[in-house]
Design an enzyme around this catalytic site. Structure first.
Site, PDB file in Angstrom:
ATOM      1  N   GLY A  17      -5.728  -1.856  -2.940  1.00 18.94           N
ATOM      2  CA  GLY A  17      -4.639  -1.388  -2.099  1.00 18.94           C
ATOM      3  C   GLY A  17      -3.839  -2.567  -1.585  1.00 18.94           C
ATOM      4  N   ALA A  19      -4.044  -4.409   1.112  1.00 21.73           N
ATOM      5  CA  ALA A  19      -4.795  -5.536   1.665  1.00 21.73           C
ATOM      6  C   ALA A  19      -5.352  -6.417   0.549  1.00 21.73           C
ATOM      7  CB  ALA A  19      -5.918  -5.037   2.569  1.00 21.73           C
ATOM      8  N   LYS A  38     -11.482   0.778  -8.032  1.00 23.81           N
ATOM      9  CA  LYS A  38     -12.334   1.886  -8.468  1.00 23.81           C
ATOM     10  C   LYS A  38     -11.583   2.894  -9.328  1.00 23.81           C
ATOM     11  CE  LYS A  38     -13.975   4.781  -5.350  1.00 23.81           C
ATOM     12  NZ  LYS A  38     -14.845   5.394  -4.325  1.00 23.81           N
ATOM     13  N   TRP A  48      -0.401   6.552  -1.068  1.00 20.44           N
ATOM     14  CA  TRP A  48      -0.092   7.812  -0.399  1.00 20.44           C
ATOM     15  C   TRP A  48       0.540   7.632   0.980  1.00 20.44           C
ATOM     16  CZ3 TRP A  48      -0.549  12.122  -3.278  1.00 20.44           C
ATOM     17  CH2 TRP A  48      -1.298  12.011  -4.452  1.00 20.44           C
ATOM     18  N   ALA A  49       0.609   6.388   1.459  1.00 20.01           N
ATOM     19  CA  ALA A  49       1.161   6.139   2.795  1.00 20.01           C
ATOM     20  C   ALA A  49       2.645   6.487   2.831  1.00 20.01           C
ATOM     21  CB  ALA A  49       0.949   4.688   3.192  1.00 20.01           C
ATOM     22  N   GLN A  50       3.038   7.269   3.816  1.00 20.32           N
ATOM     23  CA  GLN A  50       4.418   7.744   3.882  1.00 20.32           C
ATOM     24  C   GLN A  50       5.264   6.950   4.858  1.00 20.32           C
ATOM     25  OE1 GLN A  50       3.990  11.871   4.949  1.00 20.32           O
ATOM     26  NE2 GLN A  50       3.616  12.528   2.856  1.00 20.32           N
ATOM     27  N   GLY A  52       5.483   4.015   6.908  1.00 15.61           N
ATOM     28  CA  GLY A  52       6.041   2.685   6.749  1.00 15.61           C
ATOM     29  C   GLY A  52       5.175   1.628   7.382  1.00 15.61           C
ATOM     30  N   GLU A 116       8.198   6.184  15.544  1.00 16.03           N
ATOM     31  CA  GLU A 116       7.129   7.158  15.321  1.00 16.03           C
ATOM     32  C   GLU A 116       6.349   7.334  16.614  1.00 16.03           C
ATOM     33  OE1 GLU A 116       6.425   6.277  10.557  1.00 16.03           O
ATOM     34  OE2 GLU A 116       4.745   6.087  11.943  1.00 16.03           O
ATOM     35  N   HIS A 230      -5.294  12.969  11.423  1.00 11.09           N
ATOM     36  CA  HIS A 230      -3.842  13.073  11.485  1.00 11.09           C
ATOM     37  C   HIS A 230      -3.494  14.481  11.951  1.00 11.09           C
ATOM     38  CE1 HIS A 230       0.380  12.903  10.522  1.00 11.09           C
ATOM     39  NE2 HIS A 230       0.258  11.616  10.271  1.00 11.09           N
ATOM     40  N   ARG A 276      -1.704   9.862  18.347  1.00 11.94           N
ATOM     41  CA  ARG A 276      -2.216  10.825  17.375  1.00 11.94           C
ATOM     42  C   ARG A 276      -3.423  11.610  17.869  1.00 11.94           C
ATOM     43  NH1 ARG A 276      -1.878   7.569  11.591  1.00 11.94           N
ATOM     44  NH2 ARG A 276       0.323   8.010  11.203  1.00 11.94           N
ATOM     45  N   HIS A 337      -8.069  11.241   8.497  1.00 16.53           N
ATOM     46  CA  HIS A 337      -6.961  10.432   7.977  1.00 16.53           C
ATOM     47  C   HIS A 337      -7.263   8.941   7.903  1.00 16.53           C
ATOM     48  CE1 HIS A 337      -2.829   9.397   7.081  1.00 16.53           C
ATOM     49  NE2 HIS A 337      -2.735   8.644   8.162  1.00 16.53           N
ATOM     50  N   GLU A 361      -8.645  -1.168   5.739  1.00 16.83           N
ATOM     51  CA  GLU A 361      -9.279  -0.063   6.460  1.00 16.83           C
ATOM     52  C   GLU A 361     -10.795  -0.153   6.487  1.00 16.83           C
ATOM     53  OE1 GLU A 361      -9.102   4.836   6.705  1.00 16.83           O
ATOM     54  OE2 GLU A 361      -7.819   3.748   5.293  1.00 16.83           O
ATOM     55  N   ARG A 372      -5.746   4.316  16.122  1.00 13.49           N
ATOM     56  CA  ARG A 372      -4.733   3.463  15.509  1.00 13.49           C
ATOM     57  C   ARG A 372      -3.326   3.946  15.833  1.00 13.49           C
ATOM     58  NH1 ARG A 372      -1.722   3.878  10.989  1.00 13.49           N
ATOM     59  NH2 ARG A 372      -2.967   5.515   9.983  1.00 13.49           N
TER      60      ARG A 372
END
Length: 535
Positions: A17, A19, A38, A48-50, A52, A116, A230, A276, A337, A361, A372
């Site tokens: 990913g 990182a 993997k 899949w992160a929307q 930003g 956000e 989430h 959240r 999430h 993560e 977070r």
């Protein structure tokens, strides 16, 4: 068992990913770097992160503001040195990512920044409107490969190799072949653990075994009880659930209960822009009171043209499932999430095991505390991926470390998905948005029994789930993403601490590991540059 083929590299990064790839990008000039992923790169959580990446890039913003928002969201459990590192280094790293070609959304050559939940100003840089992760993963692997890094997809780590208190490599399987990867340093960037829950936004590979791999060779883990749900996953019968980004509420969407009433104002003064954990519990409460499996998210008042242009991917995903989010409310419910806990590291990614680092993560710097802040996750991958690459020289100047006289035997078998299903049922039923003592005790007992028959990667799944449940049982208060209905208040006198578990080779269901309570690190006035120094 026949002798396994041995492959060698200087830096072995497990996880592809943001990182892991950003670390590889910056480590490439220092030696031979290999990344094992993997699945495919499109299956990484990053893809899949929307929303930003959060960074203080606007003239009206400042690291101090980003710091304050992160600490408030973390509910008193953020290690403040880690937060200060993030907020001061984020702008440079986001701009560096933009410079290598990630197509961030711009207006007249300047980054478009949005707001956000729980942010006080507009500071979210995004791409493709609402598909920032996809933009990153379409760009970064190519940039890394051009640096000479060897990338291997569909290659799963089966076990870390420990010798004389050091991590000296890993055993991995690729195309059905088991190989030893011998390395001077190993970096874990294996992502999250959302798939340990029945309802999640995470892709299939996010099963949390990276934490257990490190734990097995003695690495400490911390904050395992803090799993962020989430608030607004689209309430359809899919796994993973399609995510309705935080940014939709940032643009003015409101939440309505089954009666059509807006309800967030009675839970928090910032309403839909509350942290959240607050929004997720509010939705959960409304669902319980009305007996409905969802609430409604409504942004139709902004108009279909606006929604289609600002959130093209969310608009399309909803439309494919029979909902026009630009014209009507859509059903949403909380879903697992993000995992705030993980492998305990310092501010340079070092774990408690020599030669072993962790980032992203799967790691726990204490940055996120109990909850977070939205869009700090991709930013964390950039900042700490870069930082780890800066300190690898401490091992790369030496020869390859020796392997142990006997390599652990690893049987390659297809993971038992029935075991995963039982874990998911247990975690969602008993270790979800709302927790209580009897439920958590039952969860720990179920997982312990399940672990006795689990083999291979399945045992790692159980280990990570057990650590989450057992930590949640230990923390007798409510804080951030951890809510105990039998202890509904935050208890700062007794619980302004991290629960840190000591890694061990013995399975947790055979021998319960030791843990300690580690005080939260606060920064004194005038010492906010401490995190910039090597520790």
């Amino acid at each position: 068992m026949e002798e396994l083929p041995e492959r060698r590299c200087d830096v072995l990064i497990i996880g592809g990913g943001i990182a892991g790839l950003w670390c590889a990008y910056h480590a490439a000039p220092k030696g031979d770097v290999v990344v094992l992923n993997k699945g495919s790169f499109e299956e990484a959580n990053t893809f899949w992160a929307q929303g930003g990446m959060a960074a203080a890039l606007a003239p009206s913003d400042a690291p101090e503001k980003h710091f304050a928002d992160t600490v408030i969201a973390g509910a008193g459990l953020c290690d403040e040195d880690a937060v200060w590192v993030l907020v001061t280094e984020a702008p440079k790293q986001v701009l560096a990512l933009w410079q290598i070609g990630v197509p961030f959304d711009t207006d007249d050559g300047h980054l478009v920044l949005t707001i956000e939940g729980a942010h006080s100003v507009e500071r979210i840089a995004h791409a493709y409107g609402d598909a920032t992760g996809r933009a990153v993963m379409e760009t970064l692997p190519k940039a890394v490969e051009e640096k000479g890094v060897r990338l291997y997809e569909h290659t799963a780590a089966l076990k870390l190799i420990e010798h004389n208190g050091e991590c000296v490599g890993a055993i991995a399987v690729r195309d059905g072949r088991v190989e030893i990867w011998r390395a001077k340093v190993v970096v874990l960037a294996t992502g999250g653990s959302g798939q340990l829950f029945a309802v999640t936004t995470n892709p299939q590979g996010a099963t949390g075994e990276g934490i257990a791999l490190a734990f097995e060779v003695g690495a400490e883990v911390a904050d395992m009880e803090f799993v962020q749900f989430h608030p607004t996953a689209l309430a359809v019968g899919e796994v993973p659930r399609p995510l309705i980004s935080e940014a939709v509420r940032g643009e003015g969407a409101i939440l309505l209960n089954a009666k059509g009433e807006r309800f967030m104002l009675k839970y928090h003064p910032r309403a839909e822009l509350a942290p959240r954990d607050v929004v997720a519990r509010a939705i959960f409460t409304e669902m319980q009171e009305t007996g409905m499996p969802y609430v409604w998210l409504d942004i139709s008042h902004k108009g279909e043209d606006f929604v289609r242009e600002r959130f093209p991917n969310i608009y399309r995903a909803c439309l494919e499932r029979g909902f026009n989010i630009g014209r009507e409310p859509v059903p949403v419910a909380p879903a697992a999430h993000y995992h705030m806990g993980g492998i305990r590291t310092d501010l340079w990614g070092r774990t408690s095991v020599k030669r072993l680092y962790a980032i992203g993560e799967c790691a726990c710097t204490g940055l996120h505390g109990a909850n977070r802040l939205a869009s700090n996750s991709l930013t964390e991958g950039l900042v700490f991926g870069f930082r780890v690459a800066q300190v690898l020289d401490e091992w790369l100047q030496n020869e390859l470390p020796p392997l142990p006289p006997e390599i652990p035997q690893v049987a390659v078998r297809q993971p038992d998905l029935q075991v995963l299903k039982q874990i998911q049922q247990t975690m969602s039923e008993l270790v979800g948005v709302v927790r209580w003592r009897e439920g958590l005790e039952k969860a720990v007992a179920r997982l312990s029994e399940l672990g006795k028959g689990a083999r291979g990667i399945c045992a790692y799944w159980v280990t990570t789930a057990w650590l989450i449940a057992r930590s949640a049982l230990e923390r007798t208060e409510s804080r951030g993403a951890h809510f105990r209905k039998d202890f509904p208040q935050q208890d700062d006198e007794n619980w302004s601490v991290h629960i840190v578990w000591q890694g061990q080779k013995s399975p947790v269901w055979q021998q319960e590991p030791k843990f300690r309570k580690e005080p939260v690190q606060r920064m004194e006035r005038g010492t906010r540059d401490r995190g910039q120094e090597r520790i």
